[in-house]
Motif scaffolding. Structure first.
Motif: not given
Lengths: 357, 358
Positions: B261-266
């Motif tokens: 999974x990939x999340x946060x920030x951006x």
């Protein structure tokens, strides 16, 4: 440099607040790894060696540390910082004029001679290099060590890098013409100007851009060269310039980050062997002894090389060079008649006087 | 009288940077024993070097007090450095390099999100002796900079691995060992070891005085038993400003990271950079207080003390006006910078750069 001038802050960067103690657990500054309280524990380690450690000054300004290796006044230090009249300030508060009696280019070690007698000398460590993780302590001619740290990497070779003047050039007669001087470069410090032409380097003629570049490439950062310079108004002069590191290209992050946290030594590459340690050492505090917990010299601090790294020449290597330095076999050449340099065309670059007029 | 609001702008530099835009969600690369419980169950096989009672006592003091104290610390640190080295890896993705640490016998590797980047990318992991093995990137929490990689070479091999600490056991003042590959993996140089202490502990970040630099990103921060307590993330201008992702960011979100999974920030931050730091000038304009070497402003000749009043046709009243305008440009664009210096007005033509160019 002050901390604020080192701050890497970019116009477009997101602003982050500094960590503050208010809402977090934090450590008192004097208890940091290199804080005053921790360094105080090392006082007994440097008690003897600090007496044999000297402050090396050039033209009255701090240039390096050094240490006495013979009771009649031989002092080891870092060669490439010595670009003027040298004096040594001892732990007893005495100042001595010093002669440079030997230079070993590959290690950047210099041997000085001061007019002393019965001077305290250091004790060398015998045997193997200290292992990774061992404490290493840098003494100065004062009660506290100037830096403490651990060995970070076993001994290894550091390849040479090319030195640069800090100019842009184009083809012209009687030699390549300078079109731009980069800020903070050796060229700027030596007051070279755009429009100047360079016809020789250390007596070797450089009629083309290619020959100039190739000739300069033989020298490393920290070495100095004498240029024959023709100004736009026709004036001819000899200019001595100290070469620097290749200019970081626009966003060479590595080069930039390495400067975050303090200045670096000009000569910091091209060593046959170094022990890398993590002590925070200023460039002007290189040249002094690196000690183990028994107060014995395990190396000579030879360069502040990056934010994470200080280099020391291992004692076993230093002691191989020392006899040749003491007997005069590595004596620096005497300044010769300037014309003799000028007419020399054989490219014998290594024997340029270091203390030329 | 109006006094300019002094907004001192400071930024930290990630120790390693790759382009991070894009949120593709590839198929998860799942091993059947990917759970944290399975990893923690193996902890007795981890490399652990518990300090003796004497060493523990010395390390608990405000500072060492004697040579005997220092010798006790030294013996223990030398053992830690030697024993922990095998679980530290270099990470190479394309031409970009960082560091990582193996934390399970089947080859889960912790790193920084800005090193591993998007999930399901091929990576090369470099062992301390220079041997290379293959891996795939898994999940990333970009907000806190936590990333994960799984070794894919040598299936079934038992890797040397470090244990993960409980963040509640970590306090300011704890002695720490940082290992990594400053400047990227270098042939003939083993992982580089640095000693320090925890300077600040916060929920989302640890600060130490273990000096770090680019290439260290993703490498491990160990406690005195050799447990991983943090992952190197970024630095500030002082040598004691070294920041690490706390281990809790990995243990609390283990399943999510392991399932790619990939999340946060951006990050939406513009890559365009002029290269000045500064603050608002009380009389209007952006006062320059620093020009990092090699950046466009310094190369063009802009100096500390200059007050930038205009860029192209945009009037600069505050430092943020400058940041915003530069952020709208592209790397390589030329801008006209108008500066007030010693009562005179000077103009510079400056070619903006890309902060991520190496």
């Amino acid at each position: 440099m002050t901390r604020s001038s080192l701050a890497l802050v970019l116009a477009t960067a997101a602003a982050l607040s500094l960590p503050t103690a208010a809402s977090a657990q934090s450590l008192a500054r004097n208890q940091f790894r290199s804080g005053a309280l921790v360094r105080a524990a090392f006082r007994p380690v440097v008690e003897e060696a600090s007496l044999a450690t000297v402050r090396v000054k050039v033209a009255g300004k701090k240039a390096a540390l050094g240490f006495v290796v013979s009771s009649d006044g031989h002092v080891l230090t870092k060669a490439s910082e010595l670009d003027g009249p040298v004096t040594c300030h001892t732990s007893e508060g005495l100042d001595f004029d010093a002669d440079v009696v030997g230079i070993h280019q590959p290690t950047d070690l210099a041997l000085l001679k001061i007019d002393g007698a019965n001077l305290p000398i250091v004790e060398w460590a015998e045997g193997k290099d200290p292992a990774v993780g061992r404490w290493v302590v840098s003494s100065a001619p004062v009660e506290d060590p100037v830096a403490v740290g651990i060995v970070s990497v076993d001994r290894r070779r550091i390849p040479k890098t090319r030195g640069v003047l800090g100019i842009q050039i184009e083809e012209d007669e009687p030699g390549p013409r300078i079109t731009q001087i980069f800020p903070n470069s050796g060229a700027e410090k030596a007051d070279l100007l755009a429009g100047d032409k360079i016809s020789s380097v250390n007596g070797k003629k450089t009629p083309t851009r290619k020959e100039l570049v190739e000739t300069l490439a033989k020298y490393g950062p920290g070495e100095s060269v004498e240029l024959r310079v023709h100004a736009e108004d026709g004036d001819e002069s000899k200019v001595r310039v100290t070469l620097g590191h290749p200019l970081p290209n626009l966003l060479n992050r590595g080069a930039m980050q390495n400067r975050m946290g303090g200045d670096l030594s000009t000569r910091r590459a091209g060593f046959p062997f170094v022990l890398q340690h993590d002590s925070y050492l200023d460039p002007e505090d290189c040249g002094g002894p690196l000690l183990d917990l028994d107060g014995r010299v395990v190396g000579v601090n030879i360069a502040r090389a990056g934010r994470t790294e200080t280099y020391a020449l291992p004692t076993s290597e230093v002691r191989k060079v020392l006899p040749d330095l003491i007997t005069g076999k590595l004596a620096p050449p005497k300044p010769r008649d300037a014309d003799a340099i000028e007419t020399k065309t054989d490219g014998d670059d290594a024997k340029v006087p270091r203390k030329g007029a | 009288m109006l006094r300019g609001r002094r907004s001192r702008v400071l930024a930290f530099v990630a120790l390693f940077s790759v382009s991070l835009i894009g949120f593709a969600r590839p198929d998860a690369l799942l091993a059947d024993d990917s759970g944290l419980e399975a990893v923690l169950a193996d902890v007795e096989d981890a490399i652990l070097i518990e300090p003796s009672e004497d060493v523990t006592k010395v390390l608990a003091q405000n500072a060492p007090r004697s040579i005997d104290d220092l010798k006790l610390i030294e013996e223990h640190v030398a053992a830690l450095a030697k024993r922990l080295e095998p679980c530290v890896v270099g990470v190479r993705i394309g031409s970009a390099q960082g560091s990582g640490v193996i934390v399970s016998k089947d080859g889960y590797v912790l790193t920084a999100a800005h090193v591993s980047g998007k999930p399901d990318r091929n990576v090369t992991l470099i062992l301390p002796d220079g041997r290379e093995v293959k891996g795939k990137t898994l999940g990333a929490n970009r907000g806190i900079d936590a990333g994960m990689i799984k070794i894919t070479s040598n299936a079934g091999k038992v890797w040397p691995f470090a244990a993960m600490a409980d963040i509640d056991d970590v306090d300011a003042g704890d002695w720490t060992l940082a290992i990594g590959h400053p400047g990227g993996f270098k042939k003939g140089r083993r992982p580089v070891v640095r000693l320090g202490r925890i300077v600040v502990k916060r929920r989302n970040v640890l600060q130490t005085d273990n000096a770090l630099v680019g290439g260290d990103s993703g490498g491990p921060l160990f406690d005195a038993s050799g447990r991983v307590i943090g992952i190197h993330s970024r630095i500030g201008p002082s040598i004691t400003w070294n920041f690490h992702v706390p281990i809790s960011a990995f243990t609390e979100d283990w399943e999510r990271l392991a399932s790619a999974d990939e999340w946060g920030g951006g990050s939406t931050r513009s890559p365009t950079v002029l290269g000045v730091n500064g603050e608002d000038h009380p009389d209007g304009g952006a006062l320059v207080t620093g020009t990092p070497d090699g950046f466009p402003a310094q190369v063009a000749g802009i100096q500390n003390g200059d007050v930038i009043t205009q860029v192209d046709d945009e009037t600069i009243k505050r430092f943020t006006d400058l940041s915003e305008y530069v952020g709208k440009q592209k790397p390589g664009d030329k801008v006209r910078v108008v500066v007030r210096r010693d009562g005179k007005t000077i103009e510079f033509e400056v070619t903006l750069a890309d902060r991520n160019e190496r």
